[in-house]
Design a protein around this motif. Sequence first.
Motif, mmCIF file in Angstrom:
data_model
loop_
_atom_site.group_PDB
_atom_site.id
_atom_site.type_symbol
_atom_site.label_atom_id
_atom_site.label_comp_id
_atom_site.label_asym_id
_atom_site.label_seq_id
_atom_site.Cartn_x
_atom_site.Cartn_y
_atom_site.Cartn_z
ATOM 1 N N VAL A 51 0.850 -1.203 0.000
ATOM 2 C CA VAL A 51 0.000 0.000 0.000
ATOM 3 C C VAL A 51 0.881 1.248 0.000
ATOM 4 O O VAL A 51 0.669 2.185 -0.775
ATOM 5 N N GLU A 52 1.923 1.255 0.851
ATOM 6 C CA GLU A 52 2.829 2.397 0.948
ATOM 7 C C GLU A 52 3.603 2.603 -0.354
ATOM 8 O O GLU A 52 3.717 3.729 -0.855
ATOM 9 N N ALA A 53 4.118 1.512 -0.923
ATOM 10 C CA ALA A 53 4.897 1.609 -2.169
ATOM 11 C C ALA A 53 4.031 2.149 -3.308
ATOM 12 O O ALA A 53 4.490 2.954 -4.125
ATOM 13 N N MET A 54 2.778 1.727 -3.371
ATOM 14 C CA MET A 54 1.891 2.207 -4.432
ATOM 15 C C MET A 54 1.470 3.656 -4.194
ATOM 16 O O MET A 54 1.285 4.413 -5.143
ATOM 17 N N ALA A 55 1.322 4.043 -2.927
ATOM 18 C CA ALA A 55 0.970 5.432 -2.609
ATOM 19 C C ALA A 55 2.051 6.371 -3.136
ATOM 20 O O ALA A 55 1.756 7.485 -3.590
ATOM 21 N N GLU A 56 3.315 5.926 -3.105
ATOM 22 C CA GLU A 56 4.415 6.724 -3.654
ATOM 23 C C GLU A 56 4.229 6.964 -5.147
ATOM 24 O O GLU A 56 4.758 7.921 -5.697
ATOM 25 N N GLU A 57 3.484 6.091 -5.811
ATOM 26 C CA GLU A 57 3.207 6.211 -7.247
ATOM 27 C C GLU A 57 1.883 6.938 -7.499
ATOM 28 O O GLU A 57 1.433 7.031 -8.634
ATOM 29 N N GLY A 58 1.237 7.380 -6.419
ATOM 30 C CA GLY A 58 -0.040 8.077 -6.561
ATOM 31 C C GLY A 58 -1.221 7.143 -6.754
ATOM 32 O O GLY A 58 -2.271 7.551 -7.236
ATOM 33 N N ILE A 59 -1.043 5.853 -6.384
ATOM 34 C CA ILE A 59 -2.117 4.867 -6.526
ATOM 35 C C ILE A 59 -2.523 4.407 -5.132
ATOM 36 O O ILE A 59 -1.703 3.914 -4.359
ATOM 37 N N ASP A 60 -3.794 4.594 -4.803
ATOM 38 C CA ASP A 60 -4.299 4.309 -3.466
ATOM 39 C C ASP A 60 -4.891 2.905 -3.385
ATOM 40 O O ASP A 60 -5.933 2.631 -3.964
ATOM 41 N N LEU A 61 -4.204 2.040 -2.635
ATOM 42 C CA LEU A 61 -4.718 0.686 -2.414
ATOM 43 C C LEU A 61 -5.290 0.528 -1.009
ATOM 44 O O LEU A 61 -5.616 -0.580 -0.588
ATOM 45 N N ALA A 62 -5.406 1.632 -0.268
ATOM 46 C CA ALA A 62 -5.828 1.558 1.132
ATOM 47 C C ALA A 62 -7.183 0.870 1.304
ATOM 48 O O ALA A 62 -7.398 0.157 2.288
ATOM 49 N N ASP A 104 7.916 -12.516 -3.832
ATOM 50 C CA ASP A 104 6.771 -12.287 -2.947
ATOM 51 C C ASP A 104 7.123 -11.178 -1.966
ATOM 52 O O ASP A 104 8.107 -11.292 -1.236
ATOM 53 N N PRO A 105 6.329 -10.088 -1.930
ATOM 54 C CA PRO A 105 6.633 -8.985 -1.015
ATOM 55 C C PRO A 105 6.208 -9.241 0.439
ATOM 56 O O PRO A 105 6.456 -8.413 1.304
ATOM 57 N N ALA A 106 5.577 -10.379 0.709
ATOM 58 C CA ALA A 106 5.083 -10.665 2.061
ATOM 59 C C ALA A 106 6.211 -10.561 3.086
ATOM 60 O O ALA A 106 7.292 -11.116 2.900
ATOM 61 N N GLY A 107 5.944 -9.824 4.158
ATOM 62 C CA GLY A 107 6.900 -9.707 5.251
ATOM 63 C C GLY A 107 8.071 -8.783 4.981
ATOM 64 O O GLY A 107 8.974 -8.666 5.803
ATOM 65 N N LYS A 108 8.081 -8.110 3.841
ATOM 66 C CA LYS A 108 9.189 -7.219 3.491
ATOM 67 C C LYS A 108 8.793 -5.755 3.747
ATOM 68 O O LYS A 108 7.636 -5.402 3.659
ATOM 69 N N GLY A 109 9.804 -4.947 4.007
ATOM 70 C CA GLY A 109 9.578 -3.510 4.177
ATOM 71 C C GLY A 109 9.429 -2.834 2.831
ATOM 72 O O GLY A 109 9.704 -3.429 1.784
ATOM 73 N N VAL A 110 9.037 -1.564 2.864
ATOM 74 C CA VAL A 110 8.762 -0.832 1.630
ATOM 75 C C VAL A 110 10.002 -0.729 0.730
ATOM 76 O O VAL A 110 9.891 -0.750 -0.494
ATOM 77 N N GLU A 111 11.218 -0.680 1.333
ATOM 78 C CA GLU A 111 12.435 -0.597 0.520
ATOM 79 C C GLU A 111 12.572 -1.837 -0.358
ATOM 80 O O GLU A 111 13.027 -1.753 -1.495
ATOM 81 N N SER A 112 12.203 -2.992 0.186
ATOM 82 C CA SER A 112 12.297 -4.249 -0.558
ATOM 83 C C SER A 112 11.133 -4.421 -1.533
ATOM 84 O O SER A 112 11.242 -5.169 -2.504
#
Length: 139
Positions: A51-62, A104-112
């Motif tokens: 959600v955070e990574a996509m928000a940086e792109e202006g896309i809201d997945l909240a 798989d992004p599961a369990g990873k921080g936004v940097e990953s």
Amino acid sequence: MTERPSVLFVCVHNAGRSQMAAGYLEALGGGRVEVRSAGSAPADQVNPAAVEAMAEEGIDLAAAAPKVLTTEAVQASDVVITMGCGDACPIFPGKRYEDWALEDPAGKGVESVRPIRDDIKRRVVELLASLGIEPVDAR
């Protein structure tokens, strides 16, 4: 294929990769593609780092929520893109299937998650091109 092609993104939890792909396709497709996403074993919520990574792109997945994969969703889609769900996806003749090998992004921080997100964006732009649709804003 219908006038407005439909694409289904499938991963196991429908919490990261498939949600990001659906978000990009919604945004870049500009309403010219019907977008679905689902998981073979949906999680309780969308991955906060996605959600955070996509928000940086202006896309809201909240407000997005993981959904269970149904046979009907597959039947109603022109293109089915799987992301590590193995044999959990029902196969129907006449559908276009692609398997995107994505971490798989599961369990990873936004940097990953950012490099995964960027890979998904590139693939979505290529998918749109294959459908004959010019991306709205491929930044």
